[in-house]
Design a protein around this motif. Sequence first.
Motif, PDB file in Angstrom:
ATOM      1  N   ILE A  44       0.837  -1.195   0.000  1.00  0.00           N
ATOM      2  CA  ILE A  44       0.000   0.000   0.000  1.00  0.00           C
ATOM      3  C   ILE A  44       0.878   1.254   0.000  1.00  0.00           C
ATOM      4  N   LYS A  45       1.922   1.276   0.812  1.00  0.00           N
ATOM      5  CA  LYS A  45       2.835   2.422   0.841  1.00  0.00           C
ATOM      6  C   LYS A  45       3.412   2.695  -0.547  1.00  0.00           C
ATOM      7  N   GLN A  46       3.793   1.632  -1.254  1.00  0.00           N
ATOM      8  CA  GLN A  46       4.339   1.795  -2.601  1.00  0.00           C
ATOM      9  C   GLN A  46       3.306   2.395  -3.553  1.00  0.00           C
ATOM     10  N   MET A  47       2.062   1.934  -3.444  1.00  0.00           N
ATOM     11  CA  MET A  47       1.005   2.461  -4.316  1.00  0.00           C
ATOM     12  C   MET A  47       0.688   3.929  -4.019  1.00  0.00           C
ATOM     13  N   LEU A  48       0.928   4.359  -2.782  1.00  0.00           N
ATOM     14  CA  LEU A  48       0.585   5.722  -2.373  1.00  0.00           C
ATOM     15  C   LEU A  48       1.764   6.693  -2.405  1.00  0.00           C
ATOM     16  N   LYS A  49       2.927   6.238  -2.833  1.00  0.00           N
ATOM     17  CA  LYS A  49       4.113   7.094  -2.719  1.00  0.00           C
ATOM     18  C   LYS A  49       3.997   8.378  -3.537  1.00  0.00           C
ATOM     19  N   HIS A  50       3.171   8.399  -4.580  1.00  0.00           N
ATOM     20  CA  HIS A  50       3.015   9.607  -5.393  1.00  0.00           C
ATOM     21  C   HIS A  50       1.739  10.381  -5.051  1.00  0.00           C
ATOM     22  N   PHE A  51       1.000   9.931  -4.034  1.00  0.00           N
ATOM     23  CA  PHE A  51      -0.220  10.636  -3.629  1.00  0.00           C
ATOM     24  C   PHE A  51       0.169  12.024  -3.124  1.00  0.00           C
ATOM     25  N   ASP A  52      -0.429  13.048  -3.716  1.00  0.00           N
ATOM     26  CA  ASP A  52      -0.145  14.436  -3.348  1.00  0.00           C
ATOM     27  C   ASP A  52      -1.327  14.957  -2.522  1.00  0.00           C
ATOM     28  N   VAL A  53      -1.101  15.182  -1.224  1.00  0.00           N
ATOM     29  CA  VAL A  53      -2.204  15.611  -0.344  1.00  0.00           C
ATOM     30  C   VAL A  53      -2.755  16.974  -0.742  1.00  0.00           C
ATOM     31  N   GLU A  54      -2.021  17.727  -1.541  1.00  0.00           N
ATOM     32  CA  GLU A  54      -2.491  19.042  -1.992  1.00  0.00           C
ATOM     33  C   GLU A  54      -3.437  18.935  -3.193  1.00  0.00           C
ATOM     34  N   LYS A  55      -3.334  17.838  -3.968  1.00  0.00           N
ATOM     35  CA  LYS A  55      -4.085  17.761  -5.220  1.00  0.00           C
ATOM     36  C   LYS A  55      -4.962  16.528  -5.373  1.00  0.00           C
ATOM     37  N   ASP A  56      -4.569  15.398  -4.815  1.00  0.00           N
ATOM     38  CA  ASP A  56      -5.226  14.139  -5.112  1.00  0.00           C
ATOM     39  C   ASP A  56      -6.398  13.854  -4.178  1.00  0.00           C
ATOM     40  N   ALA A  57      -7.209  12.861  -4.541  1.00  0.00           N
ATOM     41  CA  ALA A  57      -8.400  12.505  -3.769  1.00  0.00           C
ATOM     42  C   ALA A  57      -8.445  10.999  -3.549  1.00  0.00           C
ATOM     43  N   LEU A  58      -9.185  10.604  -2.510  1.00  0.00           N
ATOM     44  CA  LEU A  58      -9.305   9.194  -2.141  1.00  0.00           C
ATOM     45  C   LEU A  58     -10.770   8.794  -2.106  1.00  0.00           C
ATOM     46  N   VAL A  59     -11.080   7.681  -2.770  1.00  0.00           N
ATOM     47  CA  VAL A  59     -12.421   7.097  -2.717  1.00  0.00           C
ATOM     48  C   VAL A  59     -12.338   5.851  -1.847  1.00  0.00           C
ATOM     49  N   PRO A  60     -12.969   5.882  -0.660  1.00  0.00           N
ATOM     50  CA  PRO A  60     -12.944   4.692   0.195  1.00  0.00           C
ATOM     51  C   PRO A  60     -13.910   3.640  -0.344  1.00  0.00           C
ATOM     52  N   ALA A  61     -13.386   2.465  -0.646  1.00  0.00           N
ATOM     53  CA  ALA A  61     -14.216   1.380  -1.173  1.00  0.00           C
ATOM     54  C   ALA A  61     -13.578   0.052  -0.798  1.00  0.00           C
ATOM     55  N   GLY A  62     -14.416  -0.943  -0.575  1.00  0.00           N
ATOM     56  CA  GLY A  62     -13.904  -2.276  -0.317  1.00  0.00           C
ATOM     57  C   GLY A  62     -13.779  -2.605   1.150  1.00  0.00           C
ATOM     58  N   ASP A  63     -12.806  -3.427   1.465  1.00  0.00           N
ATOM     59  CA  ASP A  63     -12.572  -3.940   2.805  1.00  0.00           C
ATOM     60  C   ASP A  63     -12.262  -2.796   3.774  1.00  0.00           C
ATOM     61  N   PRO A  64     -12.976  -2.730   4.905  1.00  0.00           N
ATOM     62  CA  PRO A  64     -12.717  -1.651   5.875  1.00  0.00           C
ATOM     63  C   PRO A  64     -11.279  -1.610   6.389  1.00  0.00           C
ATOM     64  N   ILE A  65     -10.631  -2.764   6.464  1.00  0.00           N
ATOM     65  CA  ILE A  65      -9.232  -2.778   6.899  1.00  0.00           C
ATOM     66  C   ILE A  65      -8.362  -2.086   5.857  1.00  0.00           C
ATOM     67  N   ASN A  66      -8.589  -2.370   4.576  1.00  0.00           N
ATOM     68  CA  ASN A  66      -7.832  -1.692   3.519  1.00  0.00           C
ATOM     69  C   ASN A  66      -8.063  -0.184   3.576  1.00  0.00           C
ATOM     70  N   ILE A  67      -9.307   0.217   3.745  1.00  0.00           N
ATOM     71  CA  ILE A  67      -9.619   1.647   3.825  1.00  0.00           C
ATOM     72  C   ILE A  67      -8.860   2.279   4.983  1.00  0.00           C
ATOM     73  N   SER A  68      -8.857   1.605   6.126  1.00  0.00           N
ATOM     74  CA  SER A  68      -8.179   2.127   7.312  1.00  0.00           C
ATOM     75  C   SER A  68      -6.675   2.242   7.106  1.00  0.00           C
ATOM     76  N   VAL A  69      -6.079   1.213   6.522  1.00  0.00           N
ATOM     77  CA  VAL A  69      -4.628   1.227   6.303  1.00  0.00           C
ATOM     78  C   VAL A  69      -4.255   2.332   5.324  1.00  0.00           C
ATOM     79  N   VAL A  70      -5.014   2.462   4.238  1.00  0.00           N
ATOM     80  CA  VAL A  70      -4.724   3.498   3.244  1.00  0.00           C
ATOM     81  C   VAL A  70      -4.861   4.882   3.878  1.00  0.00           C
ATOM     82  N   ALA A  71      -5.963   5.116   4.585  1.00  0.00           N
ATOM     83  CA  ALA A  71      -6.167   6.421   5.216  1.00  0.00           C
ATOM     84  C   ALA A  71      -5.065   6.714   6.237  1.00  0.00           C
TER      85      ALA A  71
END
Length: 122
Positions: A44-71
């Motif tokens: 998950i960290k690798q997939m999020l390494k380019h996430f820009d908190v100033e510009k990008d958005a997150l859609v929470p979907a799927g397993d609640p554990i995945n949502i929690s870890v990503v957030a």
Amino acid sequence: MVIYITQDSGQNFSSLLKLSEKVVTVTSRDYPLFGDADDHVEKIKQMLKHFDVEKDALVPAGDPINISVVANELFKKGGEILFLKWDRQSSMYVPVKVKSNDKSDDSLSPNDQMSKINYKEK
């Protein structure tokens, strides 16, 4: 803006293409969190390494554990995270910004950490 979906849940996310040219799925549908979580979190960290908190958005979907870890990983970056929440009544995504007051403070209990998060809908 890049839109990140926490997990491919089998839903139709095609309406997100009206909001952004690039949509990224962080984990696949058949990627549940069981057993050793370290490998899961690293991917998950690798997939999020380019996430820009100033510009990008997150859609929470799927397993609640995945949502929690990503957030959790995104809140470690600090700032505000723009969530896109599906509203069934209007059949559209509603932006909700969630601000983390600190980068990461592991010395706080989970209850104290939750009390430091501010919620606001646009």
